[in-house]
Design an enzyme around this catalytic site. Structure first.
Site, PDB file in Angstrom:
ATOM      1  N   LYS A   1     -18.058  17.884  -7.471  1.00  0.00           N
ATOM      2  CA  LYS A   1     -18.730  19.159  -7.725  1.00  0.00           C
ATOM      3  C   LYS A   1     -19.532  19.106  -9.032  1.00  0.00           C
ATOM      4  O   LYS A   1     -20.488  19.851  -9.204  1.00  0.00           O
ATOM      5  CB  LYS A   1     -17.716  20.299  -7.791  1.00  0.00           C
ATOM      6  CG  LYS A   1     -16.823  20.452  -6.559  1.00  0.00           C
ATOM      7  CD  LYS A   1     -17.612  20.780  -5.314  1.00  0.00           C
ATOM      8  CE  LYS A   1     -16.740  21.316  -4.180  1.00  0.00           C
ATOM      9  NZ  LYS A   1     -15.781  20.343  -3.631  1.00  0.00           N
TER      10      LYS A   1
HETATM   11  C1  LIG Z   1     -15.427  20.140  -2.309  1.00  0.00           C
HETATM   12  C2  LIG Z   1     -14.777  18.852  -2.015  1.00  0.00           C
HETATM   13  C3  LIG Z   1     -14.912  18.255  -0.747  1.00  0.00           C
HETATM   14  C4  LIG Z   1     -15.651  18.917   0.385  1.00  0.00           C
HETATM   15  O1  LIG Z   1     -17.026  18.970   0.133  1.00  0.00           O
HETATM   16  P1  LIG Z   1     -17.956  20.002   0.962  1.00  0.00           P
HETATM   17  O2  LIG Z   1     -19.284  19.868   0.336  1.00  0.00           O
HETATM   18  O3  LIG Z   1     -17.354  21.353   0.741  1.00  0.00           O
HETATM   19  O4  LIG Z   1     -17.901  19.588   2.373  1.00  0.00           O
HETATM   20  C5  LIG Z   1     -14.331  17.015  -0.556  1.00  0.00           C
HETATM   21  N1  LIG Z   1     -13.623  16.405  -1.529  1.00  0.00           N
HETATM   22  C6  LIG Z   1     -13.475  16.950  -2.747  1.00  0.00           C
HETATM   23  C7  LIG Z   1     -12.664  16.239  -3.772  1.00  0.00           C
HETATM   24  C8  LIG Z   1     -14.045  18.184  -3.031  1.00  0.00           C
HETATM   25  O5  LIG Z   1     -13.889  18.718  -4.250  1.00  0.00           O
END
Ligand SMILES: *Cc1c(COP(=O)(O)O)cnc(C)c1O
Length: 495
Positions: free
Chosen positions: A112
């Site tokens: 993120k």
């Molecule tokens: C948010 C997240 C995901 C999923 O990603 P999306 O974009 O919501 O599909 C997968 N792994 C981790 C560690 C995340 O923080």
């Protein structure tokens, strides 16, 4: 040429990129999408030797056409700096003939950070551009990682406030500590008595609440979103897929125009959609492999064409993927319906009211680039152990779901194309599950002791983000029921 954005539920609602970033969600509840997905105007050959920041500019300028070169470059420079623990920003690590694109070297050790280090800068620039005088209130629902990354990004950013809702029992211990220890005079963190879908629905309802918007405006506030429904989250995520391909070329792992597959551990469908956009921009990606955990609503959707969230919500060891309503899928549905806004709107209303919708055969045909798979809790844990035993590489639980799905796909199809796995979190963030997968004797060991064990096991130094929470104070203890989210926000903002 100026690229505009329109709502997936109303093609006549047309805004600039900066307006889309400021608003987050379209007022009709739809998601903003670019009128066309732009193509790259620089060849892969030229991109081979570019830094991450240079690649970011080449990609993002195509999407954010109302930003000046100076504005965009300044946002990029401030985002991708020493907050990352490596100059490469996203190392591409080859393990046993598969490439792990490590997206977790930012301040909060999950992918993120890739978008949320830049979103506050894009937001502030957009606000200036559009002469916004209100304070911008970022409302965010988190399955664990977005929350901390958004808090870190927006903390003490002038002209903004941020309120994060997370599911009280739905995140890892490290994730929770990261959030409740966040400093900053403009930040609030609330634990809700519900799951991520409840948090996301509550936040979406507030965005759509015109009466609330009016009350806020009277008090000098307006909402925006740091969730991946905001196009300002999605666009920066396209960058690393372009970058990964250029690195494979530079390292002579692939030849010119050679197609690769991409495997993405998926929750809200933002990350994999960014990979799809990269493909549309011209990156030679063949299959987009969507990996789910036991909340395999997306796997079932790609198999059958029916999206059905009426099922048990499972708490897994990959909590950031514990999601039954994948918001960003709406953008793909819209494309598969050949940009039919009314059809998209109807399907999304069906989802909201009955929890289920079915797409047509034509629409399904247009999703052929996607392959789906899932891993059970055992398969995920076994895969962590197997890869560790064989190679010494320690992955987090989310990455392990993708890695398992990748292995199964290769076994089942004999598709020999090179695979890039989006490695979405540091193993430190999910240390308990990771170490227990490697050896069950760790099941009863204290999580904080395990951090040291992980350091020895992985040979990867403990990240600063972990060192920080070991000594930080808990600053946020607010909790609320899912039907009190709006009241809680009003209370926090004093309106
Ligand atoms: C948010 C997240 C995901 C999923 O990603 P999306 O974009 O919501 O599909 C997968 N792994 C981790 C560690 C995340 O923080």
């Amino acid at each position: 040429m100026d690229l505009h954005y329109k709502s997936t539920r109303n093609s006549n609602l047309r805004v600039t990129a900066s307006e889309a970033i400021l608003t987050g969600l379209a007022p009709d509840g739809g998601l903003f999408v670019p009128e066309t997905i732009p193509t790259l105007d620089v060849s892969m050959d030229e991109m081979k030797n570019m830094s991450y920041q240079e690649t970011a500019y080449v990609v993002m300028k195509q999407f954010l056409t109302d930003f000046t070169e100076e504005e965009l470059k300044s946002c990029i420079r401030r985002a991708y700096d020493s907050k990352f623990d490596t100059e490469e920003i996203v190392p591409l690590v080859k393990v046993d003939n598969t490439y792990y694109l490590e997206l977790f070297h930012g301040a909060t050790i999950a992918f993120k950070d890739m978008a949320l280090s830049i979103l506050p800068h894009l937001m502030i620039t957009s606000a200036k551009k559009n002469h916004v005088e209100n304070e911008i209130v970022i409302l965010t629902a988190t399955s664990g990682d977005t929350g901390k990354a958004a808090l870190a990004g927006f903390a003490d950013v002038e002209g903004t406030r941020i309120i994060v809702f997370y599911p009280k029992n739905g995140v890892s211990r490290v994730q929770e500590l990261q959030m409740v220890t966040q400093k900053g005079k403009n930040v609030d963190v609330v634990a809700i008595h519900g799951n991520f879908d409840n948090a996301q629905s509550g936040v979406k309802a507030m965005f759509e609440d015109q009466q609330l918007a009016k009350e806020l405006a009277e008090n000098g506030y307006q909402f925006s979103s740091a969730n991946s429904i905001n196009i300002g989250r999605l666009v920066p995520q396209v960058v690393y897929y372009v970058y990964a391909y250029a690195k494979l070329l530079e390292n002579e792992e692939i030849s010119k125009d050679e197609k690769i597959n991409v495997v993405v551990p998926t929750g809200n469908f933002g990350n994999i959609l960014a990979a799809y956009y990269a493909k549309q921009m011209g990156v030679p990606i063949d299959k987009l492999i969507c990996a789910s955990n036991e909340n395999k609503v997306l796997f079932d959707f790609f198999q059958t064409g029916t999206y059905d969230r009426n099922r048990e919500f499972v708490l897994t060891s990959s909590p950031s993927m514990d999601i039954l309503i994948s918001s960003n899928l709406e953008r793909l549905i819209y494309l598969s319906a050949q940009e039919d806004d009314q059809k998209t709107k109807k399907l999304m209303e069906e989802l909201k009211n009955g929890g289920v919708y079915e797409i047509t055969e034509d629409m399904k045909d247009r999703l052929k680039d996607f392959v789906a798979g899932y891993a059970t809790e055992e398969e995920c844990a076994e895969n962590i152990k197997e890869v560790y035993d064989k190679t010494g590489y320690v992955m987090d639980t989310h990455t392990a779901v993708a890695s398992y799905v990748c292995k199964k796909y290769q076994e089942n199809t004999q598709d020999a194309k090179k695979c890039v796995i989006a490695s979405t979190a540091s193993p430190y963030k999910f240390v308990k599950s990771v170490m227990t997968a490697i050896d069950e004797k760790y099941a009863d060991v204290d999580e904080f002791e395990l951090l040291k064990v992980l350091e020895d096991t992985s040979g990867r130094e403990m990240p600063q983000a972990i060192k920080d929470i070991l000594k930080a104070n808990i600053l946020h203890t607010l909790e609320c029921d899912t039907d009190q989210m709006k009241e809680t926000v009003k209370h926090i903002l004093n309106v």
